[in-house]
Motif scaffolding. Structure first.
Motif, PDB file in Angstrom:
ATOM      1  N   SER A 215      33.446  42.107  73.548  1.00 54.69           N
ATOM      2  CA  SER A 215      31.989  41.418  73.717  1.00 54.69           C
ATOM      3  C   SER A 215      30.927  42.351  72.811  1.00 54.69           C
ATOM      4  N   VAL A 216      30.395  42.432  71.813  1.00 56.80           N
ATOM      5  CA  VAL A 216      30.261  43.725  71.501  1.00 56.80           C
ATOM      6  C   VAL A 216      28.427  43.047  71.634  1.00 56.80           C
ATOM      7  N   THR A 217      28.016  44.186  72.488  1.00 55.30           N
ATOM      8  CA  THR A 217      26.411  44.080  73.133  1.00 55.30           C
ATOM      9  C   THR A 217      25.271  45.241  72.637  1.00 55.30           C
TER      10      THR A 217
ATOM     11  N   ALA B 259      42.675  37.500  56.835  1.00 48.22           N
ATOM     12  CA  ALA B 259      42.849  38.569  56.784  1.00 48.22           C
ATOM     13  C   ALA B 259      41.844  40.176  58.119  1.00 48.22           C
ATOM     14  N   LEU B 260      40.738  39.203  58.463  1.00 52.39           N
ATOM     15  CA  LEU B 260      40.330  39.713  59.416  1.00 52.39           C
ATOM     16  C   LEU B 260      41.127  39.803  61.034  1.00 52.39           C
ATOM     17  N   LYS B 261      42.137  38.227  60.813  1.00 50.31           N
ATOM     18  CA  LYS B 261      42.783  39.260  62.281  1.00 50.31           C
ATOM     19  C   LYS B 261      44.027  40.503  61.696  1.00 50.31           C
ATOM     20  N   LEU B 262      44.248  40.058  60.528  1.00 53.57           N
ATOM     21  CA  LEU B 262      45.603  41.445  60.311  1.00 53.57           C
ATOM     22  C   LEU B 262      44.863  42.443  60.320  1.00 53.57           C
TER      23      LEU B 262
ATOM     24  N   VAL C 294      41.505  40.779  72.252  1.00 48.99           N
ATOM     25  CA  VAL C 294      40.287  41.318  71.768  1.00 48.99           C
ATOM     26  C   VAL C 294      40.109  40.531  70.636  1.00 48.99           C
ATOM     27  N   ALA C 295      41.018  40.677  69.619  1.00 49.04           N
ATOM     28  CA  ALA C 295      41.315  39.141  68.559  1.00 49.04           C
ATOM     29  C   ALA C 295      40.824  37.688  69.061  1.00 49.04           C
ATOM     30  N   SER C 296      40.171  37.190  68.010  1.00 51.20           N
ATOM     31  CA  SER C 296      39.626  35.734  69.202  1.00 51.20           C
ATOM     32  C   SER C 296      40.503  34.407  68.235  1.00 51.20           C
ATOM     33  N   THR C 297      41.292  34.333  69.349  1.00 50.05           N
ATOM     34  CA  THR C 297      42.459  32.689  68.617  1.00 50.05           C
ATOM     35  C   THR C 297      41.932  31.660  68.805  1.00 50.05           C
TER      36      THR C 297
ATOM     37  N   ILE D 190      26.878  30.373  66.984  1.00 46.01           N
ATOM     38  CA  ILE D 190      28.432  30.208  68.024  1.00 46.01           C
ATOM     39  C   ILE D 190      28.579  31.543  68.337  1.00 46.01           C
ATOM     40  N   SER D 191      29.602  31.733  69.361  1.00 44.82           N
ATOM     41  CA  SER D 191      29.649  32.763  70.103  1.00 44.82           C
ATOM     42  C   SER D 191      30.532  32.454  70.627  1.00 44.82           C
ATOM     43  N   GLN D 192      31.774  32.677  70.889  1.00 47.11           N
ATOM     44  CA  GLN D 192      32.858  33.014  72.354  1.00 47.11           C
ATOM     45  C   GLN D 192      32.255  33.650  73.826  1.00 47.11           C
ATOM     46  N   SER D 193      31.660  35.071  73.371  1.00 48.37           N
ATOM     47  CA  SER D 193      31.129  35.275  74.799  1.00 48.37           C
ATOM     48  C   SER D 193      30.045  35.339  75.261  1.00 48.37           C
TER      49      SER D 193
ATOM     50  N   ALA E 265      38.938  26.225  69.160  1.00 49.89           N
ATOM     51  CA  ALA E 265      37.718  25.455  69.497  1.00 49.89           C
ATOM     52  C   ALA E 265      36.499  25.553  69.252  1.00 49.89           C
ATOM     53  N   GLN E 266      35.990  26.189  68.484  1.00 48.38           N
ATOM     54  CA  GLN E 266      35.181  26.403  68.159  1.00 48.38           C
ATOM     55  C   GLN E 266      34.923  24.949  67.340  1.00 48.38           C
ATOM     56  N   MET E 267      36.038  25.570  66.352  1.00 42.23           N
ATOM     57  CA  MET E 267      36.321  24.254  65.421  1.00 42.23           C
ATOM     58  C   MET E 267      36.122  22.433  65.646  1.00 42.23           C
TER      59      MET E 267
ATOM     60  N   GLY F 261      32.088  37.772  63.116  1.00 46.86           N
ATOM     61  CA  GLY F 261      32.646  37.707  63.249  1.00 46.86           C
ATOM     62  C   GLY F 261      33.796  36.232  63.038  1.00 46.86           C
ATOM     63  N   THR F 262      34.622  36.088  63.439  1.00 42.60           N
ATOM     64  CA  THR F 262      35.712  34.764  63.892  1.00 42.60           C
ATOM     65  C   THR F 262      34.984  33.652  64.137  1.00 42.60           C
ATOM     66  N   SER F 263      33.850  33.994  64.564  1.00 45.01           N
ATOM     67  CA  SER F 263      32.817  32.856  64.573  1.00 45.01           C
ATOM     68  C   SER F 263      31.856  32.564  63.961  1.00 45.01           C
ATOM     69  N   TYR F 264      31.919  33.018  62.911  1.00 44.84           N
ATOM     70  CA  TYR F 264      31.722  32.759  61.348  1.00 44.84           C
ATOM     71  C   TYR F 264      31.796  32.153  60.606  1.00 44.84           C
TER      72      TYR F 264
HETATM   73  C1  F6R Z   1      37.136  39.015  65.627  1.00 48.70           C
HETATM   74  C2  F6R Z   1      35.978  38.784  66.486  1.00 48.70           C
HETATM   75  C3  F6R Z   1      35.306  38.768  66.208  1.00 48.70           C
HETATM   76  C4  F6R Z   1      34.300  38.109  67.525  1.00 48.70           C
HETATM   77  C5  F6R Z   1      32.947  38.426  67.160  1.00 48.70           C
HETATM   78  C6  F6R Z   1      31.436  37.826  67.455  1.00 48.70           C
HETATM   79  O1  F6R Z   1      38.388  38.447  66.464  1.00 48.70           O
HETATM   80  O2  F6R Z   1      36.611  38.348  67.872  1.00 48.70           O
HETATM   81  O3  F6R Z   1      34.986  39.209  65.257  1.00 48.70           O
HETATM   82  O4  F6R Z   1      34.537  36.955  66.877  1.00 48.70           O
HETATM   83  O5  F6R Z   1      32.498  39.630  67.536  1.00 48.70           O
HETATM   84  O6  F6R Z   1      30.956  37.704  68.374  1.00 48.70           O
HETATM   85  P1  F6R Z   1      31.525  35.916  69.557  1.00 48.70           P
HETATM   86  O7  F6R Z   1      31.758  34.856  68.992  1.00 48.70           O
HETATM   87  O8  F6R Z   1      31.656  36.763  71.226  1.00 48.70           O
HETATM   88  O9  F6R Z   1      30.101  36.312  69.349  1.00 48.70           O
END
Ligand code: F6R
Length: 600
Positions: free
Chosen positions: A596-598, A479-482, A396-399, A344-347, A404-406, A299-302
Motif C-alpha cells: 500500500s504505497v501511502t 513484465a511488471l509481475k516478472l 505484494v504483487a497484485s494478481t 482504480i486502486s486495489q488498496s 477483478a478491476q478489468m 502500477g498494475t491498476s494503471y
Molecule cells: C504491482 C502492484 C503495484 C500497484 C500500485 C497501485 O503488482 O501491486 O504496481 O498496482 O502500487 O496500487 P493500488 O492499486 O493499491 O492503488
C-alpha cells in the motif's frame, strides 16, 4: 508501506501487537518495533528486518496491557534499528509510531528543536520531541499533541504513549490510513482492519486532521481545534480465513488460484435477477453525462486502466484517457468540459492517486473509485465507488485485484453501452462466466507453466514481453509481475516498437514472451517474433485457441476477443511466480516494495 497498531485492554499487549504487525507485513517493511507501557515505564523493542527477528528480542518477562507497534518502510534514513519506530522524546516520557511523511520536518527542527539532540535520521522523531517541548511549556498532553499535529505538513497516522499516563493512547491522522477498533473493555488502533480482526470487527473511521484519545473503555474523537466529534462504528466485513495462506506456500499462488472465484463473485454482485448488469443509477448517470473519462491509477491498476479504456471506448463509444497518477498533476492534459474521473486502486490508499483526487474535487469534478477496499480513503472521498469484491490481496504483487478491476470495468462499459442503446451483440455476464472457466483451466496447468518458467527464465538476466493492441497492455503487466518478484529485468513493448531501438538488446538466447490473442494483429505480432528470433532470441509464444500455430509454446482457451487480458495474464502471473521461486526470491514480500504505497 509503514503500518501501525495499538492495543489497550486486559490481555498481553505484546503478543497482540506482534500478531497485528504480522498481519501488516504484506504492506512491505524493512524494520519493526513495539513499545509497551508498565508501571516502571515504557519498554521499546525494535529491530531491522522481519517481525520474526523482532520477536526474538522482545522480553517476554515484561507484562503490559497497553502498547503500540510499527512496521517501517524507510523514507527518511536508512533501514536500521536506530531509525526503526517507536521513537522516544529526549526524556523518554513520550513514545511514538508514525506512518507517512512529515514534509516540513527540517523546518520544524530549526524552528523548535535547536536544543534537542535527535537520535535518528527520521522525520518522525521531530513529532515526539515537539510534543515533549509543548508539554514542558505547560500544555496538557492532549493540547500539546493537537498543537504538534497542527504544525505538521504532509501525511501521518500517529500513535503516542505517555509514560505518566499509561491508560491512554493518543492517535492522530492526516492523509495516511488509520482506524480505531472498539470492543467492550478493549480498544485498538490499526492502519488496516485486518491487523486487529483478532480483537474486534467494529471499527471507527478517522478523518484527516482528527485526533482520538483511546482508553480501555472509551474512544474520544476530536478535531485539531479540540471540538468533539461523534461517529458510529461500522462492521469490517472481512473473513479472518481470507487473510491466511491455508495450505498454499505463498499468498501470491493462493490469490492467482482465487481468480475464477473472484470473477464469479463479481458476476453475482453485479447481476440483476433477469441476468442483466446491475449498477447504481447514479454511476450510470455520471458516466453518461461525461464527455470524456479520465482514468487515474498506478502500477498494475494503471495497466487495468489501459484495458478499461479499450473496453469503454469499444463498448460504449465514450472517449477515455488513462494517466499515471504520479504524473497527472505535473502533466495535466487540457480537460474536456464535462470530465468524469475514474480512480482504480486495489488498496484505495495510494497517495499518488489520492493527490489527484483531492485536486479533482477542488476543481468540482465528479469521481468514481474502483477499489478492493470500500472504506478506503479513495473510496470515501470519491462521489461513487465500485467494489471489486476480490477479497483481501496480501501478496505484494497484485494478481486477483487486477483481473477483478478489468471485470468490473467490463461491466461498467457494457452497462454504459446498454444505457446508450448500443447493442453489443453478446451478453457480458455470459462472457465473464466463460472467462472464469478459462481461468480455472489455466490454474490447472501449473506444471506446464512452471516448466516454461524454468526453460526460459532460470538463468537469464532480462526478458522482453511483446504484444500488439490489447496484448501490449497485458505485456506491460506481465513484465511488471516478472521484474517485481524475480528481479529479472523485464520490459513490455508494443510489437512494432522493438525495431525502433530496443531490438539492439536482443542477444543469443534472450527470452521473448509474445502474446498473440488478437486476430487483427496476429500476423504482425508473429512477424515481430520472427524479427527477434532471426537475431537469436528465444521466443515463447502464448496464443489463443483459433489463432494458435503448431510451434506455439502455450495456448489459451478461447474467450471473447475483448476479454482476453483477463485470461492471458494468468500464465504470465504463474510464469513470474515460478521464475521467482526458482531464483529463491521472497515471492510475497519482494525487496524494496510495499503493498500500500501511502507516500507520494
Ligand atoms: C504491482 C502492484 C503495484 C500497484 C500500485 C497501485 O503488482 O501491486 O504496481 O498496482 O502500487 O496500487 P493500488 O492499486 O493499491 O492503488
Amino acid at each position: 508501506m509503514c503500518g501501525i497498531v495499538g492495543y489497550i485492554g486486559t490481555e498481553d499487549a505484546k503478543e497482540i501487537l506482534l500478531k497485528g504487525l504480522e498481519k501488516l507485513e504484506y504492506r512491505g517493511y524493512d524494520s519493526a518495533g513495539i513499545a509497551v507501557a508498565t508501571e516502571e515505564g515504557v519498554h521499546v523493542f525494535k529491530e531491522k528486518g522481519r517481525i520474526a527477528t523482532l520477536r526474538e528480542v522482545v522480553d517476554q518477562g515484561v507484562k503490559s496491557t497497553v502498547g503500540i507497534g510499527h512496521t517501517r518502510w524507510a523514507t527518511h534514513g536508512e533501514p536500521s534499528k536506530v531509525n526503526a519506530h517507536p521513537h522516544q522524546s529526549e526524556s523518554s516520557r513520550f513514545t511514538i509510531v508514525h506512518n507517512g511523511v512529515i514534509e516540513n520536518y527540517e523546518q520544524l527542527k530549526r524552528d523548535y528543536l535547536q536544543a534537542v539532540t535527535l537520535q535518528s535520521d527520521t522525520d518522525t522523531e521531530v513529532v515526539v520531541q515537539l510534543v515533549e517541548r509543548f508539554v514542558h511549556e505547560g500544555q496538557s498532553v492532549e493540547a500539546a499533541f493537537r498543537h504538534t499535529l497542527s504544525l505538521l505538513k504532509g501525511s501521518y497516522a500517529i500513535a503516542l504513549l505517555d509514560k505518566k499516563d499509561t491508560d491512554t493512547i493518543y492517535v492522530g491522522k492526516n492523509k495516511s490510513p488509520l482506524l480505531v477498533g472498539v470492543q467492550d473493555g478493549v480498544n485498538v488502533v490499526a492502519s488496516d482492519a485486518m491487523a486487529m480482526l483478532q480483537v474486534t470487527d467494529q471499527f471507527l473511521e478517522i478523518m484527516d486532521e482528527e485526533i482520538v484519545i483511546v482508553t480501555k473503555d472509551d474512544v474520544t474523537i476530536k478535531t485539531l481545534d479540540g471540538t468533539a466529534v461523534s461517529r458510529e462504528p461500522y462492521t469490517a466485513e472481512l473473513d479472518a480465513s481470507d487473510i491466511e495462506k491455508g495450505t498454499y506456500p505463498h499468498f501470491m499462488l493462493k490469490e492467482i488460484d482465487e481468480q475464477p472465484f473472484v470473477i464469479r463473485n463479481i458476476i453475482q454482485k453485479y447481476q440483476n435477477e433477469d441476468g442483466s448488469v446491475r449498477l447504481d443509477e447514479d454511476i450510470r448517470q455520471a458516466v453518461m453525462e461525461a464527455d470524456r473519462i479520465y482514468i487515474i491509477a498506478a502500477g498494475t491498476s494503471y495497466h487495468a486502466g489501459l484495458v478499461g479504456k479499450q473496453l469503454i471506448e469499444n463498448f460504449a463509444k465514450q472517449p477515455v484517457e488513462v494517466h499515471i497518477a504520479s504524473e497527472f498533476l505535473y502533466n495535466m492534459p487540457l480537460l474536456s468540459k464535462r470530465p468524469l474521473f475514474i480512480f482504480i486502486s486495489q488498496s484505495g490508499e495510494t497517495a499518488d492517486s489520492r493527490g489527484v483526487l483531492v485536486e479533482v474535487k477542488k476543481l468540482g469534478y465528479k469521481a468514481l473509485t474502483i477499489t478492493n477496499v470500500p472504506g478506503s480513503t479513495l473510496s470515501r472521498e470519491a462521489d461513487f465507488t465500485l467494489h471489486t469484491h476480490a477479497g483481501p490481496e496480501i501478496a505484494v504483487a497484485s494478481t486477483k485485484a487486477y483481473t477483478a478491476q478489468m471485470a468490473v470495468l467490463t461491466l461498467l462499459a457494457a452497462d454504459t453501452a446498454k444505457a446508450k442503446g448500443i447493442d453489443l451483440g453478446f451478453d457480458p455476464i455470459q462472457e465473464l462466466s466463460i472467462v472464469a472457466n478459462a481461468m480455472e483451466t489455466l490454474c490447472n496447468q501449473k506444471e506446464t507453466l512452471e516448466k516454461i518458467a524454468r526453460d526460459y527464465l532460470a538463468v537469464t538476466r532480462n526478458c522482453f514481453f511483446i504484444g500488439r493492441a490489447t496484448d501490449y497492455f497485458v505485456c506491460l503487466e506481465g513484465a511488471l509481475k516478472l521484474k517485481e518478484i524475480s528481479y529479472i529485468q523485464a520490459e513490455g513493448f508494443a510489437g512494432g516498437e522493438l525495431k525502433h531501438g530496443t531490438i539492439a538488446l536482443i542477444e543469443e538466447g534472450t527470452p521473448i514472451v509474445a502474446l498473440a490473442t488478437q486476430e487483427h494483429v496476429n500476423l504482425s505480432i508473429r512477424g515481430n517474433v520472427k524479427e527477434v528470433a532471426a537475431r537469436g532470441a528465444f521466443p515463447c509464444i502464448i496464443s489463443i485457441e483459433g489463432l494458435n500455430e503448431e510451434d506455439d509454446t502455450f495456448v489459451l482457451p478461447k474467450v471473447h476477443s475483448h476479454l482476453t487480458p483477463l485470461v492471458s495474464v494468468i500464465p504470465l502471473q504463474l510464469i513470474a511466480y515460478y521464475a521467482a521461486l526458482h531464483r529463491g526470491c521472497d515471492v510475497d514480500k519482494p525487496r524494496n516494495l510495499a503493498k500500500s504505497v501511502t507516500v507520494e
